[in-house]
Scaffold this motif. Structure first.
Motif, PDB file in Angstrom:
ATOM      1  N   ASP A 178      35.601  38.487  55.489  1.00 43.75           N
ATOM      2  CA  ASP A 178      35.609  39.430  54.374  1.00 43.75           C
ATOM      3  C   ASP A 178      35.094  40.760  54.916  1.00 43.75           C
ATOM      4  OD1 ASP A 178      35.127  40.743  51.676  1.00 43.75           O
ATOM      5  OD2 ASP A 178      35.579  38.725  50.972  1.00 43.75           O
ATOM      6  N   LEU A 179      35.065  41.752  54.075  1.00 46.18           N
ATOM      7  CA  LEU A 179      34.606  43.074  54.493  1.00 46.18           C
ATOM      8  C   LEU A 179      33.147  43.036  54.933  1.00 46.18           C
ATOM      9  CD1 LEU A 179      36.112  45.185  51.568  1.00 46.18           C
ATOM     10  CD2 LEU A 179      36.810  45.318  53.974  1.00 46.18           C
ATOM     11  N   ILE A 238      46.069  47.371  51.799  1.00 41.14           N
ATOM     12  CA  ILE A 238      45.206  46.189  51.935  1.00 41.14           C
ATOM     13  C   ILE A 238      46.018  44.915  51.694  1.00 41.14           C
ATOM     14  CG2 ILE A 238      43.225  44.957  50.955  1.00 41.14           C
ATOM     15  CD1 ILE A 238      41.972  47.760  50.424  1.00 41.14           C
ATOM     16  N   LEU A 264      35.274  36.928  36.890  1.00 41.86           N
ATOM     17  CA  LEU A 264      36.170  37.254  35.769  1.00 41.86           C
ATOM     18  C   LEU A 264      35.609  36.792  34.436  1.00 41.86           C
ATOM     19  CD1 LEU A 264      39.967  36.645  36.451  1.00 41.86           C
ATOM     20  CD2 LEU A 264      38.833  38.707  35.634  1.00 41.86           C
ATOM     21  N   LYS A 319      51.888  42.136  45.571  1.00 37.88           N
ATOM     22  CA  LYS A 319      52.044  40.673  45.592  1.00 37.88           C
ATOM     23  C   LYS A 319      53.526  40.305  45.706  1.00 37.88           C
ATOM     24  CE  LYS A 319      47.645  39.527  45.171  1.00 37.88           C
ATOM     25  NZ  LYS A 319      46.910  38.763  46.186  1.00 37.88           N
ATOM     26  N   CYS A 343      42.739  43.486  47.287  1.00 40.18           N
ATOM     27  CA  CYS A 343      42.178  44.572  46.499  1.00 40.18           C
ATOM     28  C   CYS A 343      42.772  44.429  45.102  1.00 40.18           C
ATOM     29  CB  CYS A 343      42.624  45.883  47.143  1.00 40.18           C
ATOM     30  SG  CYS A 343      42.220  47.319  46.197  1.00 40.18           S
ATOM     31  N   GLN A 344      41.944  44.234  44.095  1.00 40.11           N
ATOM     32  CA  GLN A 344      42.458  43.992  42.744  1.00 40.11           C
ATOM     33  C   GLN A 344      41.542  44.611  41.701  1.00 40.11           C
ATOM     34  OE1 GLN A 344      42.406  39.766  41.971  1.00 40.11           O
ATOM     35  NE2 GLN A 344      40.458  39.469  42.971  1.00 40.11           N
ATOM     36  N   ASP A 350      38.251  43.941  58.097  1.00 40.20           N
ATOM     37  CA  ASP A 350      39.040  44.682  57.121  1.00 40.20           C
ATOM     38  C   ASP A 350      40.485  44.313  57.443  1.00 40.20           C
ATOM     39  OD1 ASP A 350      40.634  46.447  55.757  1.00 40.20           O
ATOM     40  OD2 ASP A 350      39.396  48.215  56.171  1.00 40.20           O
ATOM     41  N   SER A 403      43.200  45.334  56.608  1.00 36.17           N
ATOM     42  CA  SER A 403      44.184  46.409  56.778  1.00 36.17           C
ATOM     43  C   SER A 403      44.064  47.078  58.146  1.00 36.17           C
ATOM     44  CB  SER A 403      44.025  47.452  55.667  1.00 36.17           C
ATOM     45  OG  SER A 403      42.784  48.119  55.795  1.00 36.17           O
ATOM     46  N   GLY A 405      34.257  33.692  43.869  1.00 37.21           N
ATOM     47  CA  GLY A 405      35.711  33.805  43.764  1.00 37.21           C
ATOM     48  C   GLY A 405      36.420  32.502  44.088  1.00 37.21           C
ATOM     49  N   ILE A 406      37.690  32.630  44.436  1.00 29.47           N
ATOM     50  CA  ILE A 406      38.518  31.475  44.770  1.00 29.47           C
ATOM     51  C   ILE A 406      38.248  31.017  46.204  1.00 29.47           C
ATOM     52  CG2 ILE A 406      40.947  30.777  45.127  1.00 29.47           C
ATOM     53  CD1 ILE A 406      41.653  32.708  42.776  1.00 29.47           C
ATOM     54  N   THR A 443      37.329  32.805  37.536  1.00 25.93           N
ATOM     55  CA  THR A 443      36.220  32.832  38.495  1.00 25.93           C
ATOM     56  C   THR A 443      34.952  33.270  37.754  1.00 25.93           C
ATOM     57  OG1 THR A 443      36.695  35.129  39.004  1.00 25.93           O
ATOM     58  CG2 THR A 443      37.781  33.491  40.393  1.00 25.93           C
ATOM     59  N   LEU A 477      45.952  33.260  35.491  1.00 22.29           N
ATOM     60  CA  LEU A 477      44.561  33.686  35.341  1.00 22.29           C
ATOM     61  C   LEU A 477      43.626  32.564  35.796  1.00 22.29           C
ATOM     62  CD1 LEU A 477      42.685  35.949  34.271  1.00 22.29           C
ATOM     63  CD2 LEU A 477      42.546  34.626  32.153  1.00 22.29           C
ATOM     64  N   ILE A 478      42.805  32.871  36.782  1.00 15.96           N
ATOM     65  CA  ILE A 478      41.865  31.887  37.310  1.00 15.96           C
ATOM     66  C   ILE A 478      40.465  32.359  36.945  1.00 15.96           C
ATOM     67  CG2 ILE A 478      40.971  30.784  39.399  1.00 15.96           C
ATOM     68  CD1 ILE A 478      43.905  30.012  38.699  1.00 15.96           C
ATOM     69  N   GLY A 527      33.812  36.758  50.485  1.00 14.03           N
ATOM     70  CA  GLY A 527      32.622  37.593  50.522  1.00 14.03           C
ATOM     71  C   GLY A 527      31.629  37.284  49.425  1.00 14.03           C
TER      72      GLY A 527
HETATM   73  N1  LIG Z   1      41.240  35.324  39.807  1.00 14.57           N
HETATM   74  C1  LIG Z   1      42.488  35.418  39.318  1.00 14.57           C
HETATM   75  O1  LIG Z   1      42.738  35.304  38.104  1.00 14.57           O
HETATM   76  C2  LIG Z   1      43.633  35.648  40.261  1.00 14.57           C
HETATM   77  C3  LIG Z   1      44.934  35.612  39.717  1.00 14.57           C
HETATM   78  C4  LIG Z   1      46.001  35.827  40.561  1.00 14.57           C
HETATM   79  C5  LIG Z   1      45.798  36.028  41.914  1.00 14.57           C
HETATM   80  N2  LIG Z   1      44.531  36.050  42.419  1.00 14.57           N
HETATM   81  C6  LIG Z   1      44.368  36.270  43.863  1.00 14.57           C
HETATM   82  O2  LIG Z   1      43.481  35.307  44.391  1.00 14.57           O
HETATM   83  C7  LIG Z   1      42.784  35.872  45.515  1.00 14.57           C
HETATM   84  C8  LIG Z   1      41.279  35.700  45.334  1.00 14.57           C
HETATM   85  O3  LIG Z   1      40.904  36.350  44.138  1.00 14.57           O
HETATM   86  P1  LIG Z   1      39.441  36.207  43.463  1.00 14.57           P
HETATM   87  O4  LIG Z   1      39.662  36.214  42.009  1.00 14.57           O
HETATM   88  O5  LIG Z   1      38.686  35.118  44.116  1.00 14.57           O
HETATM   89  O6  LIG Z   1      38.822  37.632  43.813  1.00 14.57           O
HETATM   90  P2  LIG Z   1      37.511  38.085  44.643  1.00 14.57           P
HETATM   91  O7  LIG Z   1      37.361  39.533  44.322  1.00 14.57           O
HETATM   92  O8  LIG Z   1      36.381  37.159  44.411  1.00 14.57           O
HETATM   93  O9  LIG Z   1      37.971  37.928  46.141  1.00 14.57           O
HETATM   94  C9  LIG Z   1      38.702  38.896  46.845  1.00 14.57           C
HETATM   95  C10 LIG Z   1      37.938  39.221  48.122  1.00 14.57           C
HETATM   96  O10 LIG Z   1      38.765  40.039  48.957  1.00 14.57           O
HETATM   97  C11 LIG Z   1      37.890  40.893  49.670  1.00 14.57           C
HETATM   98  N3  LIG Z   1      38.608  42.055  50.215  1.00 14.57           N
HETATM   99  C12 LIG Z   1      39.071  43.128  49.530  1.00 14.57           C
HETATM  100  N4  LIG Z   1      39.612  44.004  50.399  1.00 14.57           N
HETATM  101  C13 LIG Z   1      39.475  43.477  51.630  1.00 14.57           C
HETATM  102  C14 LIG Z   1      39.829  43.924  52.935  1.00 14.57           C
HETATM  103  N5  LIG Z   1      40.428  45.102  53.132  1.00 14.57           N
HETATM  104  N6  LIG Z   1      39.546  43.137  53.999  1.00 14.57           N
HETATM  105  C15 LIG Z   1      38.912  41.938  53.804  1.00 14.57           C
HETATM  106  N7  LIG Z   1      38.554  41.466  52.608  1.00 14.57           N
HETATM  107  C16 LIG Z   1      38.837  42.231  51.522  1.00 14.57           C
HETATM  108  C17 LIG Z   1      36.842  41.298  48.644  1.00 14.57           C
HETATM  109  O11 LIG Z   1      35.667  41.792  49.267  1.00 14.57           O
HETATM  110  C18 LIG Z   1      36.626  39.984  47.882  1.00 14.57           C
HETATM  111  O12 LIG Z   1      35.527  39.257  48.379  1.00 14.57           O
HETATM  112  C19 LIG Z   1      43.254  37.330  45.583  1.00 14.57           C
HETATM  113  O13 LIG Z   1      44.329  37.421  46.507  1.00 14.57           O
HETATM  114  C20 LIG Z   1      43.757  37.615  44.191  1.00 14.57           C
HETATM  115  O14 LIG Z   1      44.711  38.664  44.166  1.00 14.57           O
HETATM  116  C21 LIG Z   1      43.437  35.871  41.620  1.00 14.57           C
END
Ligand SMILES: NC(=O)c1ccc[n+]([C@@H]2O[C@H](COP(=O)([O-])OP(=O)(O)OC[C@H]3O[C@@H](n4cnc5c(N)ncnc54)[C@H](O)[C@@H]3O)[C@@H](O)[C@H]2O)c1
Length: 272
Positions: free
Chosen positions: A43-44, A122, A202, A168, A99-100, A69, A71, A23-24, A199, A196-197, A19
């Motif tokens: 994405d949402l 979620i 972050l 997780k 969701c984080q 969504d 979920s 992000g990743i 982005t 920790l990634i 979205g």
């Molecule tokens: N960035 C980090 O350090 C890190 C570390 C460990 C794991 N992760 C995992 O990597 C993945 C990507 O993380 P990120 O850092 O790019 O975060 P991000 O917030 O950029 O991406 C997560 C996306 O999930 C979407 N989302 C949330 N609820 C949703 C739903 N119900 N339906 C559809 N989409 C939904 C959000 O809108 C968001 O765009 C996640 O699974 C996160 O848990 C990230």
């Protein structure tokens, strides 16, 4: 070289959680599409899904998008139907959405049931529903690769992100169950546990001293980049990973590979 075969030529992928460009998910789409896959971004509704998709299409990648969504079972089914209608098949599923970062997701005695249910609903249910509805399409196409994005937080205890880490952990177990139940039908299922990634989101949200703590525990001396996860997703999606299934693979600079006291004990030895 023009016309050279790529690892994912002819494959169709779904990547959730794309979205934004921050992000990743977006670098993962770039890498999968760069390896030849057609990719549906999800994405949402209300996220920047369409803008992100337009940007990636303008870079020359074959992409489409559909709000979801994860979920919501009806939404998930509709995403699968959209993908098959648009690109004809489903070969790769990257369960990246989550969701984080909920500030109230703290210690157990103060954790609200509503927040626990929301995060589990979620992250754990969402990944399960995505697998449930992608698998029949993958089987129809002769197999596939599912990659669940987990987290290193599931490997050890902390004071923060209790429900997130537990969700997780559920994803790690789901990964092994899917791999076991559908391996004979050509489906591989693996999880990636990122550390920790850093982005773009972050990097702004996390104070620099905190980033330094993580860097000091990285065995590579570096923080993770979104591309580090995208590389592993693209490898696991390809036939180069044909003998890898049911695994939770850390991509974390070794942060969980060493005894937690290493940094402090090494500092004491240095002091003499
Ligand atoms: N960035 C980090 O350090 C890190 C570390 C460990 C794991 N992760 C995992 O990597 C993945 C990507 O993380 P990120 O850092 O790019 O975060 P991000 O917030 O950029 O991406 C997560 C996306 O999930 C979407 N989302 C949330 N609820 C949703 C739903 N119900 N339906 C559809 N989409 C939904 C959000 O809108 C968001 O765009 C996640 O699974 C996160 O848990 C990230």
């Amino acid at each position: 070289m023009a016309g050279e075969a790529k690892d994912l030529d002819g494959k169709v992928a779904i990547v959730t959680g794309v979205g934004s460009l921050k992000g990743i998910g977006a670098p993962t789409v770039r890498m999968l599409a760069g390896a030849g896959a057609k990719v549906v971004l999800a994405d949402l509704a209300g996220s920047q899904l369409e803008e992100t998709t337009r940007q990636l299409a303008s870079e020359g990648f074959e992409v489409a998008c559909r709000p979801v969504d994860i979920s919501d079972e009806a939404d998930v089914k509709a995403l699968m139907a959209f993908t098959v209608e648009k690109f004809g098949r489903i070969d790769i599923l990257d369960n990246n959405a989550a969701c984080q970062g909920q500030a109230e997701d703290g210690i157990i005695t103060e954790l609200s049931v509503d927040l626990w249910d929301k995060i589990m609903g979620i992250n754990a249910r969402g990944a399960m529903l995505m697998c449930k509805h992608a698998i029949p399409h993958m089987i129809a196409g002769g197999g596939g690769s599912i990659i669940n994005i987990s987290s290193g937080t599931a490997h050890a205890g902390d004071f923060y992100a209790t429900a997130y880490a537990c969700s997780k952990g559920a994803i790690n177990t789901l990964t092994k169950y899917v791999a076991t139940q559908y391996g004979a039908q050509g489906i591989r299922c693996n999880a990636i546990a990122p550390g920790l990634i850093m982005t773009a989101t972050l990097d702004i949200a996390m104070p620099k001293p905190m980033q330094e703590v993580f860097r000091s525990h990285s065995l590579t001396g570096k923080l993770g980049r979104p591309e580090d996860i995208a590389e592993m997703v693209t490898f696991l999606a390809s036939d180069r990973a044909r003998f890898i299934t049911g695994q939770v693979i850390p991509v974390d600079g070794g942060i969980y590979a060493h005894i937690p006291t290493v940094v402090e004990v090494a500092a004491l030895f240095k002091q003499g």
